[in-house]
Design a protein around this motif. Structure first.
Motif, PDB file in Angstrom:
ATOM      1  N   ASP A 189     -26.386 -56.888  51.923  1.00  0.00           N
ATOM      2  CA  ASP A 189     -25.906 -56.187  50.759  1.00  0.00           C
ATOM      3  C   ASP A 189     -27.054 -55.821  49.649  1.00  0.00           C
ATOM      4  OD1 ASP A 189     -23.258 -56.310  52.193  1.00  0.00           O
ATOM      5  OD2 ASP A 189     -22.669 -57.819  50.970  1.00  0.00           O
ATOM      6  N   THR A 239     -22.828 -48.456  56.525  1.00  0.00           N
ATOM      7  CA  THR A 239     -23.091 -49.820  56.361  1.00  0.00           C
ATOM      8  C   THR A 239     -21.750 -50.908  56.738  1.00  0.00           C
ATOM      9  OG1 THR A 239     -21.766 -49.347  54.097  1.00  0.00           O
ATOM     10  CG2 THR A 239     -24.241 -49.311  53.941  1.00  0.00           C
ATOM     11  N   PHE A 270     -28.618 -48.044  58.636  1.00  0.00           N
ATOM     12  CA  PHE A 270     -27.850 -48.289  57.110  1.00  0.00           C
ATOM     13  C   PHE A 270     -28.145 -47.714  56.104  1.00  0.00           C
ATOM     14  CE2 PHE A 270     -30.321 -52.146  57.355  1.00  0.00           C
ATOM     15  CZ  PHE A 270     -30.724 -52.275  55.986  1.00  0.00           C
ATOM     16  N   LEU A 328     -22.022 -54.653  58.170  1.00  0.00           N
ATOM     17  CA  LEU A 328     -23.451 -55.372  58.038  1.00  0.00           C
ATOM     18  C   LEU A 328     -23.160 -56.714  57.769  1.00  0.00           C
ATOM     19  CD1 LEU A 328     -25.667 -52.661  56.110  1.00  0.00           C
ATOM     20  CD2 LEU A 328     -25.731 -53.205  58.504  1.00  0.00           C
ATOM     21  N   VAL A 385     -28.827 -52.993  50.840  1.00  0.00           N
ATOM     22  CA  VAL A 385     -28.011 -51.670  50.854  1.00  0.00           C
ATOM     23  C   VAL A 385     -27.941 -51.199  49.299  1.00  0.00           C
ATOM     24  CG1 VAL A 385     -25.862 -50.682  50.985  1.00  0.00           C
ATOM     25  CG2 VAL A 385     -26.629 -52.512  52.915  1.00  0.00           C
TER      26      VAL A 385
END
Length: 239
Positions: free
Chosen positions: A32, A24, A132, A27, A35
């Motif tokens: 976010d 991650t 990710f 990024l 993720v």
């Protein structure tokens, strides 16, 4: 469709996609919530169709690729050729079944397969993709595929388009703003009575597995906007 290139950050986001190690690092902030959703979501929160406990099903993977376009965040999709035996004419994520050379289906196999299939179907350059995250494995009963959704960030966009017209009719990106727009959201009704979320975007009706995963990502990322679930669109009998 040709996409422009973007400069990499000085950190170069840790590992590149060819390292097959999701990271991650580096990024954009708007990813976010995705993720976090990938880290916390449980299989039953994504779908009621989960891999059979007896191990049946063909292992496969799809690449859910996020990029940035003229209208902000977007997702890469393709439209399958209308002559295919399975899911003909449907918009979908790039992806397909794992090959033996992809490796262990429980470790790096799905990541390698997602990138390989995306390259074979759309011409995507895997070197420009930063993986990710990975979502829980899901199941498509009609084709008996066990699907691992692999999340990627299109750090260095490359030209994409149908590589084999017999497989892929077109390749396109959809702005997240359109996917979250209530005007583009409908409920599809299958001839057998099944219902599910769908999107009317880029002159296409995105439904089925692909729409279901997008719907859940929007929901758990906090991007979903209230929409009229009573707007029904019937599917063709052969869908």
């Amino acid at each position: 469709m040709t996409r422009g290139t973007q400069d990499e950050t000085t950190a170069e986001a840790g590992h590149r996609a060819d390292g097959l190690e999701p990271t991650t690092a580096g990024l954009p902030g708007w990813l976010d919530p995705v993720v976090e959703a990938a880290r916390t979501v449980r299989p039953r929160q994504l779908s009621r169709f989960l891999p059979p406990e007896d191990g049946r099903g063909r292992q496969s993977a799809v690449l859910i690729l996020f990029g940035e376009g003229p209208r902000g965040p977007e997702i890469l999709l393709q439209e399958r050729a209308g002559t295919l035996r399975s899911h003909a004419g449907q918009p979908s994520f790039p992806g397909g079944a794992l090959d033996p050379e992809d490796g262990d289906p429980h470790t790096t196999g799905p990541l390698r397969a997602a990138l390989r299939e995306a390259e074979e179907e759309t011409g995507l350059d895997p070197a420009g993709v930063q993986l990710f995250g990975v979502l829980p494995r899901l199941y498509i009963p009609v084709s008996e595929f066990v699907v691992t959704p692999v999340l990627g960030w299109w750090r260095e966009p490359s030209p994409v388009g149908p590589v084999d017209p017999a497989e892929t009719a077109r390749v396109f990106t959809v702005p997240v703003a359109d996917l979250t727009d209530p005007a583009h959201r409908v409920t599809v009704v299958h001839p057998r009575g099944h219902q599910g979320p769908a999107f009317t975007v880029e002159s296409a009706l995105v439904w089925g597995f692909t729409a279901g995963v997008i719907d859940r990502i929007l929901h758990f990322a906090g991007w979903e906007r209230p929409w009229d679930r009573s707007r029904h669109v019937p599917l063709d009998w052969h869908a």
